[in-house]
Design an enzyme around this catalytic site. Structure first.
Site, PDB file in Angstrom:
ATOM      1  CG  HIS A 149     -51.057  49.602 -56.601  1.00 50.03           C
ATOM      2  ND1 HIS A 149     -50.907  50.754 -55.848  1.00 50.03           N
ATOM      3  CD2 HIS A 149     -49.809  49.065 -56.705  1.00 50.03           C
ATOM      4  CE1 HIS A 149     -49.632  50.906 -55.539  1.00 50.03           C
ATOM      5  NE2 HIS A 149     -48.950  49.888 -56.031  1.00 50.03           N
ATOM      6  CG  ASP A 193     -53.617  52.454 -54.650  1.00 49.02           C
ATOM      7  OD1 ASP A 193     -53.990  51.267 -54.555  1.00 49.02           O
ATOM      8  OD2 ASP A 193     -52.533  52.789 -55.160  1.00 49.02           O
ATOM      9  N   GLY A 246     -41.989  48.059 -54.776  1.00 48.47           N
ATOM     10  CA  GLY A 246     -41.970  47.140 -53.641  1.00 48.47           C
ATOM     11  C   GLY A 246     -42.263  47.847 -52.331  1.00 48.47           C
ATOM     12  CG  ASN A 247     -40.345  51.311 -50.567  1.00 51.46           C
ATOM     13  OD1 ASN A 247     -39.347  51.379 -51.277  1.00 51.46           O
ATOM     14  ND2 ASN A 247     -40.275  51.223 -49.240  1.00 51.46           N
ATOM     15  CB  SER A 248     -46.738  49.848 -53.425  1.00 51.51           C
ATOM     16  OG  SER A 248     -46.294  50.625 -54.509  1.00 51.51           O
ATOM     17  N   GLY A 261     -72.852  66.089 -57.199  1.00 53.72           N
ATOM     18  CA  GLY A 261     -73.533  66.066 -58.488  1.00 53.72           C
ATOM     19  C   GLY A 261     -73.216  67.245 -59.385  1.00 53.72           C
TER      20      GLY A 261
END
Length: 383
Positions: free
Chosen positions: A31, A61, A133-135, A188
């Site tokens: 992200h 992510d 901002g740590n992401s 499935g």
């Protein structure tokens, strides 16, 4: 990316990453770079490199970057999140609020947390301070090994943060390098968690496992003889204690793999073998198209234009202004919940936002494709 003065019609964002290879391979959150036209990486010695995004996995992510013309760079050592213990000390390193190279200390509160961020939630929870901002930044153990990737926070809480276990990264790293995306196996079926009431109705001694709600015709589960109403209790001899563990256990295997599935049917335990199909990846959401200069989206003080869905609850994000404080929301997202309340339409969203205290932060649940995540909605001091 780094923050700075923004030319008209442009947005910049900031995140964190870490070098895993001396030749310039960097890991961050997907992200952080999802809507970026250009990515610049600044190292601790202030050198800057233009980076290419060579691999993406929106479901976990995670993203893999390659720094142009980089060589002989210092790289971190990847540890093992499976040996991480509750109560162990950890260090989070990142760029919170643009304060580069910030280090915070905490302990591991829990493992395998599911917070509604995606289909394979498996977060390490820590009280090491994690902020916007740590992401994408590293979570280190006391031996200096990366054991997690800092990814999410719980707005309104004090120092509750979540990190992706490094073992999840290691399981997909080769595919990110070689293919640029991740191919996973598919069983499935549609499943649901088992409540105490369901366990009683199913005559189970405890609410463990995943209840099969629907079988995909002709899919791997159907070919293996599984039926709706079965309770899956183990995959490859690993017990399924909570329903959300089922997709994680299956997706770790590539298509064509034979997996062993243990299940309960009518109170009797049985086993079968299923040959996994290919899980088709979701299309990436469209890139954000910021409003043109001087044209702030008209709906509210947050600089975001929204509209009602044609059917069902929720409000679609149609446009975001360059000045919007909603840094974790993209065009095409659907806001389904704010402050614990279901958002039925635009009018209700406006009411929830206008009723919030100035300077507060609301917790919103956002649907993106087939997955959901929590994001913060900061209410400006001035309305």
């Amino acid at each position: 990316q780094h923050e700075g003065r923004e030319p008209p019609g442009e947005r910049t964002g900031a995140g964190t990453g870490f070098i895993i290879d001396p030749q310039g391979y960097v890991i961050t959150n997907e992200h952080v770079v999802a809507a970026a036209d250009e990515v610049t990486v600044r190292l601790s010695d202030e050198r800057e490199f233009v980076a290419n995004v060579v691999g993406r996995d929106p479901k976990l992510d995670l993203a893999l970057l390659k720094l142009k013309d980089a060589k002989d760079l210092p790289a971190v050592q990847l540890g093992s999140s499976s040996t991480l213990r509750i109560g162990e000390h950890v260090l989070a390193v990142g760029n919170p609020f643009g304060l580069g190279h910030t280090v915070t200390l905490g302990i591991v509160s829990a493992k395998s947390r599911a917070i509604g961020a995606g289909p394979y939630d498996d977060f390490i929870q820590t009280d090491a301070s994690i902020n916007p901002g740590n992401s994408g930044g590293p979570l280190f153990n006391w031996r200096g090994e990366v054991i997690g990737i800092n990814t999410a926070i719980r707005p309104g809480a004090n120092n509750i943060g979540f990190a992706i276990p490094v073992d999840d990264l290691k399981s997909i790293l080769a595919q990110l390098r070689e293919k640029g995306h991740v191919v996973r196996g598919k069983l499935g079926l549609v499943f649901q968690p088992i409540s105490a009431e369901l366990a009683s109705a199913l005559k189970l001694s405890n609410p463990k496992g995943a209840l099969v709600a629907q079988i995909e015709p002709g899919g791997a589960a159907a070919r293996a003889g599984l039926k709706a109403g079965d309770v899956i209790v183990a995959v490859n001899d690993k017990e399924i204690l909570h329903a959300e563990e089922l997709p994680r256990s299956v997706a770790k295997n590539p298509p064509g793999t034979q997996i062993k599935v243990a299940y309960l049917r009518g109170g009797k335990k049985a086993e079968t073998t299923a040959k996994l199909d290919t899980l088709e990846d979701d299309a990436l959401p469209p890139p954000v198209k910021p409003a043109s200069r001087g044209q702030e989206p008209r709906n509210n003080q947050l600089g975001v234009e929204v509209s009602n869905l044609q059917s069902g609850d929720g409000v679609r994000v149609d446009a975001l202004a360059p000045s919007t404080p909603l840094k974790e929301i993209r065009q095409g997202d659907v806001i389904v919940e704010v402050d614990g309340k279901t958002v039925k339409d635009v009018d209700q969203l406006e009411k929830l936002l206008s009723g919030a205290a100035k300077g507060s932060t609301l917790l919103a649940k956002v649907r993106r494709g087939d997955s959901s995540r929590y994001v913060p909605i900061p209410i400006p001091q001035k309305k």
